[in-house]
Design an enzyme around this catalytic site. Structure first.
Site, PDB file in Angstrom:
ATOM      1  CB  SER A 140      -8.335   0.887   5.841  1.00  0.00           C
ATOM      2  OG  SER A 140      -8.973   2.143   5.821  1.00  0.00           O
ATOM      3  CE  LYS A 154      -3.930   1.891   2.671  1.00  0.00           C
ATOM      4  NZ  LYS A 154      -4.783   1.707   3.858  1.00  0.00           N
ATOM      5  CB  SER A 184      -8.190   3.611   2.908  1.00  0.00           C
ATOM      6  OG  SER A 184      -7.253   2.999   3.780  1.00  0.00           O
TER       7      SER A 184
END
Lengths: 471, 116
Positions: free
Chosen positions: A179, A80, A155
């Site tokens: 997330s 990420k 997210s």
């Protein structure tokens, strides 16, 4: 031709060690897939092909020389874009950091690199981790591979989509209020939010420091356990990491669920979408058939979860984002996107003189009550099962203009975050070809048990085999 | 030390239905505290959106926390220390590599004092 969409880490490691495929050939297949699909899905902000190929060549040399391989040698993974990667641009999904190249690795990145995993790239996300849909990225939304008009969940949107679409076999994520679990649920994947403090936060761009948990997304439970074995453990650079020894998460993962007590917290089922309810109840029935015992339990402060979370989290966000001044790195503050600005304003307000007691302090008190709910319930049962999302994946644009409705999507994921306990999202079926996920929540540091329960259910259902049709 | 008296919890107004509503956020003041440049349009949108959120989160006022201690952090760890010893760190050059403006090996910043 290697079908990247069918592999798991376990199978791939086997193929590599038996010399049935070469790491370079494998890496090139994944890179090819990542490039092809990125135009369609926008799951990567940066694809690191040169680094990936040179890592793969190193692994091939180790194999040719009959050297002992590290646990993830040659396995294609992605980070990420909140994880600092030395020499690789790290944007946090925000234009503020579009030109930022860290000079050091996050602890989790360093540990994964030490296993000779191959880094395919840096994945897209809601900027700074702010969002439940992926739409708050300053680099454009990521699309759900199961239905391109829908959100993949956020997210950690790009991480989920990269794994779901066969561009890598695992991707890291951060989970502050859902997330990792949320996009895993929307993309038919296994996503772990570990116990707070189990995995080091060092080098990961901070969102809300008292909540941020560092985890990862994979296709199967076993693969997920393999990654945690690498990333978990204390770190001198993060004094909130726990000194507790790290379990061998894959050992006895097939131990089954006989005699394990599962609690169903009634507050999570009261006005739940009927389709999702039906999926979760049938999953619980399968576990019951395998020998688990099921109990109705209550977490009475559940209804205050989102309100508590949306005080604590933006307060900490406003403090963490105060450092971005464009002096030492990145651009100045006008480059923040709408959602970051909203959270900075909200958090600054709730921390400001005269309001601190009414908001932040009050929320920290309710947070204790929420944690006590979990402590009490885990005296009666071993794990809890509950939904991850109140709805199936929603359409792009559906919630973006109404921040409160987006915040309410976190309703089932924020309480375990506030309590600090671990939670594993597991795929539990499909509604109209859209994935549905459920959470298995356990007491502090019970990740090994969560994997054991998840493994037993997955072995019966194998939802992970249903891949999206993309090419 | 004298105790600073805090402002009222929320600027509440009673509506006819008897439901309490949250008062206005002084968005200019908050934006200044946060050093956040906002356009007029943003101020207007955020003001409305934040009012909705504040009105939602004010439901916490209904929880009795009279005897509850706030939870500072959830790890239970206390006094985590390390040896007070220097270890290798990033170099000065590396520390400056992302800075938009540097001067003689330092970060360059805008002047903050006015000349008299």
């Amino acid at each position: 031709m290697i079908d990247t969409n069918k592999l798991t880490i376990k199978d791939t490691a086997n193929l590599l060690s038996k010399k049935q495929i070469k790491a370079q050939e494998l890496t090139e297949a994944f890179l090819d897939r990542a490039y092809k699909l990125n135009k369609k899905l926008n799951s990567f902000i940066t694809i690191t092909d040169e680094i990936a190929v040179s890592q793969a060549k190193k692994v091939d040399k180790l194999i040719t020389d009959n050297q002992k391989l590290n646990s993830l040698a040659g396995i294609p993974i992605a980070f990420k874009d909140l994880f600092s990667t030395k020499g690789i641009r790290t944007t946090a999904g925000s234009k503020v950091l579009e030109n930022y190249v860290p000079v050091y690795d996050a602890t989790a990145v360093g540990r994964l690199k030490d296993t000779d995993a191959v880094i395919i790239g840096k994945t897209n996300l809601d900027a700074w981790g702010h969002g439940a849909s992926g739409e708050n990225s300053d680099f454009g939304s990521t699309l759900n591979p199961y239905d391109l008009i829908r959100v993949p969940g956020g997210s950690s949107s790009g991480s989920a989509v990269a794994v779901a679409s066969g561009a890598c076999l695992a991707a890291t994520g951060t989970d502050t209020g859902g997330s990792i679990r949320f996009p895993a649920a929307f993309c038919n994947l296994v996503g772990l939010k570990p116990t707070y403090g189990r995995v080091s936060r060092y080098g990961i761009i901070a969102m809300a420091s008292s909540l941020d948990s560092i985890g990862h997304i994979t296709r199967t439970v076993y693969d997920n356990a393999l990654i945690l074995k690498v990333t978990a453990g204390s770190d001198d650079y993060d004094s909130t990491t726990s000194p507790k020894p790290v379990d061998d998460y894959t050992k006895d993962i097939d131990g089954g669920v006989k005699g394990i007590k599962i609690g169903l917290p009634k507050e999570y089922f009261e006005s739940l979408d009927l389709g999702i309810r039906e999926k979760i109840i049938s999953a619980v029935k399968i576990l019951e058939k395998l020998g688990a015992e099921v109990f109705d339990v209550s977490l009475p402060h559940t209804e205050y979860g989102v309100a508590t979370y949306y005080i604590i989290q933006p307060s900490e966000v406003s403090s963490n984002l105060a450092r971005y001044d464009g002096i030492r790195f990145g651009h100045t503050r006008e480059k923040f996107g709408d959602e970051a600005k909203r959270r900075i304003i909200l958090g600054t307000y709730t921390l400001s003189a005269g309001y601190y007691d009414a908001y932040y302090l009050k929320a920290m008190k309710v947070r204790r009550l929420i944690r006590e709910d979990f402590e009490k319930v885990f005296k009666k049962v071993d794990v809890l099962i509950c939904p991850t999302s109140p709805t199936p994946p929603f359409k792009l644009g559906e919630k973006i203009t109404d921040p409160l409705s987006m915040y309410l999507a976190d309703i089932f994921t924020v309480c375990p975050s506030l309590a600090g306990v671990p939670s594993l999202n597991l795929p539990c079926g499909f509604i109209n070809n859209l994935p549905v996920g459920m959470q298995i929540v356990g007491p502090d540091f019970s990740e090994k048990l969560l994997y054991q329960v998840g493994y037993a259910y997955e072995a019966e259902t194998k939802w992970y085999q249903k891949r999206p049709n993309l090419i | 030390m004298s105790k600073v008296k805090s402002k009222p919890v929320l600027d509440r107004v009673e509506t006819r239905s008897g439901k309490s509503k949250v008062g206005k956020i002084d968005i200019d003041y908050v934006a200044r505290l946060a050093n956040l440049p906002l356009t007029q349009k943003e101020k207007k949108t955020f003001e409305k959106q934040l009012k909705d959120v504040l009105s939602y989160i004010s439901k916490l006022q209904g929880v009795d926390t009279e005897k509850i201690e706030p939870i500072g952090h959830i790890t239970g760890l206390t006094n985590v220390t390390r040896d007070d010893a220097t270890t290798p760190s990033i170099s000065q050059d590396e520390a400056l590599v992302n800075a938009p403006k540097t001067y003689n090996g330092f970060f360059e910043v805008e002047a903050i004092f006015e000349e008299v």
